[in-house]
Write a protein that holds these residues in place. Structure first.
Motif, PDB file in Angstrom:
ATOM      1  N   THR A 127       0.845  -1.187   0.000  1.00 28.45           N
ATOM      2  CA  THR A 127       0.000   0.000   0.000  1.00 28.45           C
ATOM      3  C   THR A 127       0.884   1.241   0.000  1.00 28.45           C
ATOM      4  O   THR A 127       1.980   1.225   0.573  1.00 28.45           O
ATOM      5  N   ALA A 128       0.414   2.293  -0.612  1.00 28.86           N
ATOM      6  CA  ALA A 128       1.151   3.558  -0.590  1.00 28.86           C
ATOM      7  C   ALA A 128       1.046   4.228   0.780  1.00 28.86           C
ATOM      8  O   ALA A 128       1.882   5.051   1.130  1.00 28.86           O
ATOM      9  N   ASP A 129       0.024   3.878   1.564  1.00 25.58           N
ATOM     10  CA  ASP A 129      -0.202   4.550   2.847  1.00 25.58           C
ATOM     11  C   ASP A 129      -0.698   3.542   3.888  1.00 25.58           C
ATOM     12  O   ASP A 129      -1.902   3.325   4.030  1.00 25.58           O
ATOM     13  N   VAL A 130       0.241   2.934   4.599  1.00 29.20           N
ATOM     14  CA  VAL A 130      -0.101   1.910   5.577  1.00 29.20           C
ATOM     15  C   VAL A 130      -1.034   2.450   6.661  1.00 29.20           C
ATOM     16  O   VAL A 130      -1.950   1.746   7.103  1.00 29.20           O
ATOM     17  N   GLU A 131      -0.850   3.706   7.067  1.00 26.94           N
ATOM     18  CA  GLU A 131      -1.707   4.268   8.116  1.00 26.94           C
ATOM     19  C   GLU A 131      -3.141   4.405   7.642  1.00 26.94           C
ATOM     20  O   GLU A 131      -4.081   4.059   8.363  1.00 26.94           O
ATOM     21  N   ALA A 132      -3.344   4.905   6.436  1.00 29.51           N
ATOM     22  CA  ALA A 132      -4.703   5.088   5.910  1.00 29.51           C
ATOM     23  C   ALA A 132      -5.407   3.747   5.733  1.00 29.51           C
ATOM     24  O   ALA A 132      -6.586   3.606   6.097  1.00 29.51           O
ATOM     25  N   ASP A 133      -4.698   2.757   5.194  1.00 32.00           N
ATOM     26  CA  ASP A 133      -5.336   1.454   4.991  1.00 32.00           C
ATOM     27  C   ASP A 133      -5.575   0.726   6.309  1.00 32.00           C
ATOM     28  O   ASP A 133      -6.560   0.005   6.447  1.00 32.00           O
ATOM     29  N   GLU A 151      -6.373   2.301   9.061  1.00 32.20           N
ATOM     30  CA  GLU A 151      -7.561   2.979   9.586  1.00 32.20           C
ATOM     31  C   GLU A 151      -8.822   2.498   8.869  1.00 32.20           C
ATOM     32  O   GLU A 151      -9.871   2.300   9.509  1.00 32.20           O
ATOM     33  N   THR A 192       0.612   2.330  15.847  1.00 31.92           N
ATOM     34  CA  THR A 192       1.318   3.051  14.779  1.00 31.92           C
ATOM     35  C   THR A 192       2.200   2.059  14.047  1.00 31.92           C
ATOM     36  O   THR A 192       2.683   1.090  14.650  1.00 31.92           O
ATOM     37  N   SER A 223      10.877  -0.662   5.156  1.00 28.59           N
ATOM     38  CA  SER A 223       9.428  -0.508   4.987  1.00 28.59           C
ATOM     39  C   SER A 223       8.765  -0.123   6.307  1.00 28.59           C
ATOM     40  O   SER A 223       9.376  -0.163   7.372  1.00 28.59           O
ATOM     41  N   ARG A 224       7.485   0.244   6.209  1.00 28.88           N
ATOM     42  CA  ARG A 224       6.647   0.527   7.381  1.00 28.88           C
ATOM     43  C   ARG A 224       5.500  -0.473   7.338  1.00 28.88           C
ATOM     44  O   ARG A 224       4.869  -0.650   6.293  1.00 28.88           O
ATOM     45  N   THR A 262       4.059  -0.500   3.520  1.00 22.06           N
ATOM     46  CA  THR A 262       4.460   0.605   2.652  1.00 22.06           C
ATOM     47  C   THR A 262       5.959   0.443   2.451  1.00 22.06           C
ATOM     48  O   THR A 262       6.743   0.577   3.403  1.00 22.06           O
TER      49      THR A 262
END
Length: 150
Positions: free
Chosen positions: A89-95, A97, A110, A118-119, A137
């Motif tokens: 995913t381009a945005d691990v936090e958004a996905d 959530e 977090t 990676s994160r 990400t």
């Protein structure tokens, strides 16, 4: 938005022997190795192919550092085999959530450091039909190119 299968995580008792199997049987070479103390594993990443979003698909071999680590406990209970599936995913936090809002338990508040810069975070297997699911990400491609780690 999930863009690809990032990797399949495989728990193993002997990382070197398992990597040799994948090299001999499928021609997959170890691209990167590292010890992740936080996760309690020694790991090897075997690159399968590149993808349109600049990422790649990998096999991740995971050897526990000790029997009390999460992978060590899993290996003792289940034996060697598929441990988890990871989606890029381009945005691990958004996905994470989005999954949380859908009622899926996210295991980390977090994202944490994962392979090759990676994160990552994980989704609870009981909320994902029995599959431990990781969201990843990837580090920017230039950072990965120079990450031999072995």
């Amino acid at each position: 938005m999930l863009t690809r299968i990032d990797h399949i995580g495989i728990a193993c008792a002997d990382l070197d022997a398992t990597a040799a199997f994948y090299r001999t049987t499928y021609g997959f070479e170890v691209f990167h190795t590292e010890v992740n103390e936080e996760q309690g594993v020694r790991e090897a990443m075997l690159r399968i192919n590149g993808t349109d979003d600049g990422g790649a698909s990998w096999i991740q071999l995971l050897q526990p550092l000790d029997a009390d680590s999460p992978v060590g406990k899993w290996l003792a209970k289940n034996g060697e085999g598929v441990h988890h599936i990871a989606f890029g995913t381009a945005d691990v936090e958004a996905d994470a959530e989005t999954a949380r809002q859908a009622g899926v338990r996210v295991l980390y508040d977090t994202p944490r450091a994962g392979s090759m810069g990676s994160r990552i975070t994980f989704l609870h297997p009981k909320d994902c039909h029995g599959v431990l699911t990781e969201l990843v990400t990837a580090a920017p491609p230039k950072a990965v190119e120079g990450a031999s780690g072995h």
